[in-house]
Design a protein around this motif. Structure first.
Motif, PDB file in Angstrom:
ATOM      1  N   PRO A   1     -15.354 -67.511 -12.855  1.00  0.00           N
ATOM      2  CA  PRO A   1     -14.597 -66.639 -13.194  1.00  0.00           C
ATOM      3  C   PRO A   1     -15.638 -65.299 -13.477  1.00  0.00           C
ATOM      4  N   MET A   2     -15.100 -64.458 -12.627  1.00  0.00           N
ATOM      5  CA  MET A   2     -16.025 -63.253 -13.055  1.00  0.00           C
ATOM      6  C   MET A   2     -15.163 -62.062 -12.078  1.00  0.00           C
ATOM      7  N   VAL A   3     -15.527 -60.984 -12.638  1.00  0.00           N
ATOM      8  CA  VAL A   3     -14.737 -59.732 -12.158  1.00  0.00           C
ATOM      9  C   VAL A   3     -15.569 -58.831 -11.157  1.00  0.00           C
ATOM     10  N   VAL A   4     -15.277 -58.342  -9.805  1.00  0.00           N
ATOM     11  CA  VAL A   4     -15.954 -57.478  -9.095  1.00  0.00           C
ATOM     12  C   VAL A   4     -15.114 -56.158  -9.038  1.00  0.00           C
ATOM     13  N   VAL A   5     -15.767 -55.149  -9.465  1.00  0.00           N
ATOM     14  CA  VAL A   5     -14.836 -53.829  -9.433  1.00  0.00           C
ATOM     15  C   VAL A   5     -15.620 -53.171  -8.033  1.00  0.00           C
ATOM     16  N   VAL A   6     -14.732 -52.898  -7.230  1.00  0.00           N
ATOM     17  CA  VAL A   6     -15.140 -52.427  -5.967  1.00  0.00           C
ATOM     18  C   VAL A   6     -14.836 -50.882  -6.234  1.00  0.00           C
ATOM     19  N   ASN A   7     -15.867 -49.998  -6.555  1.00  0.00           N
ATOM     20  CA  ASN A   7     -15.852 -48.619  -6.699  1.00  0.00           C
ATOM     21  C   ASN A   7     -15.696 -47.778  -5.397  1.00  0.00           C
ATOM     22  N   ASP A   8     -14.497 -47.594  -4.755  1.00  0.00           N
ATOM     23  CA  ASP A   8     -14.329 -46.945  -3.603  1.00  0.00           C
ATOM     24  C   ASP A   8     -14.135 -45.570  -3.514  1.00  0.00           C
ATOM     25  N   ASN A   9     -15.183 -45.058  -3.325  1.00  0.00           N
ATOM     26  CA  ASN A   9     -15.208 -43.301  -3.271  1.00  0.00           C
ATOM     27  C   ASN A   9     -15.168 -43.116  -1.620  1.00  0.00           C
ATOM     28  N   SER A  10     -15.084 -43.929  -0.898  1.00  0.00           N
ATOM     29  CA  SER A  10     -15.221 -43.796   0.588  1.00  0.00           C
ATOM     30  C   SER A  10     -16.769 -43.086   0.952  1.00  0.00           C
ATOM     31  N   MET A  11     -17.602 -42.912   0.170  1.00  0.00           N
ATOM     32  CA  MET A  11     -18.770 -42.290   0.412  1.00  0.00           C
ATOM     33  C   MET A  11     -20.099 -43.387   0.055  1.00  0.00           C
ATOM     34  N   SER A  12     -21.067 -43.193   1.004  1.00  0.00           N
ATOM     35  CA  SER A  12     -22.109 -44.012   0.719  1.00  0.00           C
ATOM     36  C   SER A  12     -23.035 -42.681  -0.114  1.00  0.00           C
ATOM     37  N   ILE A  13     -24.118 -42.462   0.641  1.00  0.00           N
ATOM     38  CA  ILE A  13     -24.658 -40.852   0.362  1.00  0.00           C
ATOM     39  C   ILE A  13     -23.964 -40.079   1.073  1.00  0.00           C
ATOM     40  N   ALA A  14     -23.888 -40.475   2.424  1.00  0.00           N
ATOM     41  CA  ALA A  14     -23.107 -39.816   3.482  1.00  0.00           C
ATOM     42  C   ALA A  14     -21.847 -40.498   3.560  1.00  0.00           C
ATOM     43  N   PRO A  15     -20.688 -39.867   4.236  1.00  0.00           N
ATOM     44  CA  PRO A  15     -19.482 -40.644   4.310  1.00  0.00           C
ATOM     45  C   PRO A  15     -19.834 -42.227   4.751  1.00  0.00           C
ATOM     46  N   ASN A  16     -19.183 -43.072   4.090  1.00  0.00           N
ATOM     47  CA  ASN A  16     -19.538 -44.360   4.331  1.00  0.00           C
ATOM     48  C   ASN A  16     -19.090 -44.632   5.857  1.00  0.00           C
ATOM     49  N   VAL A  17     -19.788 -45.581   6.450  1.00  0.00           N
ATOM     50  CA  VAL A  17     -19.402 -45.998   7.789  1.00  0.00           C
ATOM     51  C   VAL A  17     -19.120 -47.443   8.146  1.00  0.00           C
ATOM     52  N   GLY A  18     -18.783 -47.850   9.368  1.00  0.00           N
ATOM     53  CA  GLY A  18     -18.367 -49.168   9.706  1.00  0.00           C
ATOM     54  C   GLY A  18     -17.171 -49.605   9.390  1.00  0.00           C
ATOM     55  N   ALA A  19     -16.903 -50.957  10.056  1.00  0.00           N
ATOM     56  CA  ALA A  19     -15.628 -51.584  10.319  1.00  0.00           C
ATOM     57  C   ALA A  19     -15.201 -51.889   8.679  1.00  0.00           C
ATOM     58  N   PHE A  20     -16.167 -52.372   7.881  1.00  0.00           N
ATOM     59  CA  PHE A  20     -15.640 -52.703   6.493  1.00  0.00           C
ATOM     60  C   PHE A  20     -15.042 -51.461   5.942  1.00  0.00           C
ATOM     61  N   SER A  21     -15.763 -50.388   6.029  1.00  0.00           N
ATOM     62  CA  SER A  21     -15.403 -49.134   5.217  1.00  0.00           C
ATOM     63  C   SER A  21     -14.021 -48.646   5.936  1.00  0.00           C
ATOM     64  N   ARG A  22     -13.762 -48.987   7.113  1.00  0.00           N
ATOM     65  CA  ARG A  22     -12.631 -48.612   7.652  1.00  0.00           C
ATOM     66  C   ARG A  22     -11.419 -49.441   7.227  1.00  0.00           C
ATOM     67  N   TYR A  23     -11.691 -50.834   6.827  1.00  0.00           N
ATOM     68  CA  TYR A  23     -11.059 -51.595   6.468  1.00  0.00           C
ATOM     69  C   TYR A  23     -10.353 -51.398   4.950  1.00  0.00           C
ATOM     70  N   LEU A  24     -11.483 -50.959   4.305  1.00  0.00           N
ATOM     71  CA  LEU A  24     -11.207 -50.661   2.765  1.00  0.00           C
ATOM     72  C   LEU A  24     -10.211 -49.266   2.720  1.00  0.00           C
ATOM     73  N   THR A  25     -10.363 -48.491   3.914  1.00  0.00           N
ATOM     74  CA  THR A  25      -9.303 -47.229   3.978  1.00  0.00           C
ATOM     75  C   THR A  25      -8.097 -47.725   4.343  1.00  0.00           C
TER      76      THR A  25
END
Ligand code: TPP
Length: 631
Positions: A165-189
């Motif tokens: 039991p624990m909570v993972v908050v995914v703080n999704d601002n679609s940015m890394s330092i630059a715009p986030n990249v990769g297939a998983f980033s696209r998946y989050l979108t």
């Protein structure tokens, strides 16, 4: 009640939504004003203001463990947990850190600076809780950028397996330092805009519209949320497949959305992912419009968002990137790789020139190194530009994938040396030690920007892996349109001869030693100077000649002494029966905190005065000893 008047964070738990919104404004104002003065991670921290307030409201911190990934987004957390008065000192010498520090506050449960460690650490805390029968809750906050790293997935894999039991908050601002990249980033979108989750969001909004204040109606909200959560689960997504309950997407700037979802997730007796959507730079227009530039800027003017620049000379990173572009013009197999740092490494310029030959792999240094290995054994000349501190993460890949197979990968090791306000987690002062131990790898650092260009060109001709180091900041302003000066490979430069003592330097600290030498000569000492350029291969021919001419040798480097350049000189001297006494000057065996580089160089005697003092006292000591012996 204003920020100054509150007992924090307990009082946050009593505030109404309107009061929380007011407090969010004050927190933002403080973050903007402070970072404008001293620089810092404004963008990420502005994005998490509501999330931070909601977390401290819902969780009983510090009894419950709140774990921030990296810690650069936690300025509001710092302000709410006892550091309001010291906040103006952030990232400055003797002031509070720009990241989280356990010694600063019991609310800082975990220290980082590097990405993607939070989930593993949080799972460790939750597992210890369960083994020892304690009752605290654990919640980790990780950005979508940090979630591109293998380490985060290794943790998700185990959390889903253990069902802790624990909570993972995914703080999704679609940015890394630059715009986030990769297939998983696209998946989050995709997940953000999937109709099922939209419906959840809309229903939560609809549900909460009718609730004026928090209190008893929250019960009904939570009941209803359970149904909605069930609905969301049916839709299925990658987190659910891994064994998590998935709640989201949630508007990370709306207390009405955040608080009930966090409150519900807190009490689920299984792992939960809450997918929170935030905007980087929220509330400060220049940062909202330019989140990449405002990730971690230096000081700026609040009204215009203009930066207060300190140097006009091109930075070493610029020199590196421009030179690589020039070399890539003639050599079509050169490709460039970054792990989520296109701006910092300046490879963004390379990407514009050669989009097909540029790869941003996300925060994935390990993968970047092995990806480069694959490219290299297939005829390409990969250059992986990576900060010294982040190269640490790719150590096995360096040893096992690149160097063991002797593949010609060039590691452009940026920010090599002290870095200043980012502090202990970011100092680039260990790489010579850990690189030097690896067979086949060649390691070089020029005395200035002109030599960086020559070394980079030379590295790309070598049949072996090469690490070319260069520091943060600017060099000597060498013209980038001048021809690249070739550097004889493995050769040091014996710029000045001297009988009493010779300073043997590695890197731009050469110029400090040069100034020290001038002073020592003016005091009547005969002092030599060598710009070593290479730790591996070490120019032993030249060193042998220097040792024969000079009574004392003093190695100088902006790197830990333990295992560094000086150690390489010691090992050579020992193995070659060189009798000339050698002293190693460098950094001590400790983690060096944030503060101006010049301060630490002074503290450790690595500035001009320090080197003069050390050299003079050693020469005097040895001359006195010699005189005593003669009597
Ligand atoms: C291992 C590692 N590589 C690179 C970095 C540099 N870095 C600091 S913050 C950051 C972006 C993180 O993105 P995300 O997790 O989405 O957080 P955000 O800044 O968007 O809130 C990067 C690449 C780092 N801290 N650690």
């Amino acid at each position: 009640m204003g920020l100054n008047a509150m007992r924090l964070p307990e009082d946050v738990r009593k505030l109404t939504i309107t009061q929380l919104e007011q407090l969010a404004k004050e927190l933002r104002q403080t973050i903007i004003e402070t970072t404008a003065r001293s620089g810092g991670h404004i963008g990420a921290s502005l994005g998490t203001v509501e999330l931070t307030l909601a977390l401290h409201r819902v969780y009983n911190t510090p009894h419950d463990k709140l774990v921030w990934d990296i810690g650069h987004q936690a300025y509001a957390h710092k302000l709410l947990t006892g550091r309001l008065n010291s906040f103006s000192t952030i990232r400055q010498l003797g002031g509070i850190s720009g990241f989280l520090k356990r010694r600063e506050s019991p609310f800082d449960t975990w220290e980082a600076g590097h990405a993607s460690t939070s989930l593993s650490a949080a799972l460790g805390m939750a597992t210890a809780r369960d083994l020892t029968g304690q009752d605290y809750r654990v919640v980790a906050v990780i950005g979508d950028g940090a979630l591109t790293a293998g380490m985060a997935w290794e943790a998700l894999n185990q959390i889903g397996h253990l069902k802790t039991p624990m909570v993972v908050v995914v703080n999704d601002n679609s940015m890394s330092i630059a715009p986030n990249v990769g297939a998983f980033s696209r998946y989050l979108t995709d997940l953000r805009s999937a109709p099922a989750y939209h419906r959840l969001k809309q229903e939560v909004e609809g549900l909460l519209d009718g609730i004026p204040v928090f209190g008893s109606p929250i019960k009904r909200t939570v009941e209803r949320l359970k149904d909605l959560v069930h609905f969301a689960m049916v839709a299925g997504n990658v987190f659910e497949e891994l064994g998590f309950h998935y709640f989201g997407p949630v508007d990370g700037h709306s207390f009405d959305d955040l608080i009930p979802v966090l409150a519900h997730a807190r009490d689920v007796q299984e792992p939960v992912v809450i997918h929170v959507i935030t905007q980087k730079g929220k509330g400060y227009r220049p940062a909202e419009e330019n989140p990449g530039v405002f990730h971690g800027p230096g000081p700026f003017e609040i009204d215009s968002g203009r930066f207060i620049k300190s140097s006009d000379a091109p930075s070493y990173s610029q020199v590196f990137s421009e030179t690589l572009i020039q070399l890539a013009e003639k050599q079509s197999n050169i490709v460039a790789i970054t792990a989520a740092m296109p701006d910092g490494t300046k490879l963004d310029k390379f990407a514009q020139a050669y989009p097909d030959r540029f790869f941003d792999v996300g925060i994935a240094e390990q993968h970047a190194a092995t990806f480069a290995a694959g490219l290299a054994l297939s005829g390409m000349r990969p250059v992986f530009a990576v900060y010294s501190t982040f190269l640490q993460r790719a150590y096995d890949q360096l040893v096992h994938d690149v160097c063991h197979q002797d593949l010609p990968v060039v590691f452009a090791v940026d920010r090599a040396g002290l870095v200043g306000s980012d502090g202990a987690t970011h100092q680039g002062v260990f790489d010579v030690s850990f690189l030097r131990a690896i067979p086949n790898l060649e390691i070089a650092m020029g005395k200035d920007d002109a030599e960086l260009r020559g070394l980079l060109a030379g590295a790309l001709e070598r049949p072996h892996p090469v690490a070319v180091r260069y520091p943060r900041g600017s060099g000597k302003g060498h013209s980038l349109s001048d021809p690249i000066m070739p550097i004889p490979w493995g050769r040091a430069e014996w710029s000045h001869q001297g009988k009493d003592l010779t300073l043997i330097t590695f890197g731009p600290i050469y110029y400090t030693a040069l100034a020290a030498r001038d002073i020592l000569e003016s005091r009547g000492y005969s002092v030599g100077l060598v710009n070593a350029r290479f730790v591996k291969p070490l120019d032993v021919d030249l060193l042998g000649k220097v040792a024969a001419k000079s009574a004392l040798l003093m190695t100088v480097e902006e790197h830990v002494v333990a295992g560094g350049f000086g150690s390489a000189v010691n090992e050579w001297a020992d193995g070659s029966h060189i009798a000339t006494p050698i002293r190693n000057e460098g950094l001590p065996d400790e983690f060096i905190d944030h503060g101006p580089v010049s301060y630490f160089l002074n503290l450790y005697g690595l500035d001009t005065d320090g080197l003069v003092r050390k050299a003079e006292s050693w020469i005097t000591e040895m001359k006195t000893l010699a005189a005593l012996r003669e009597r």
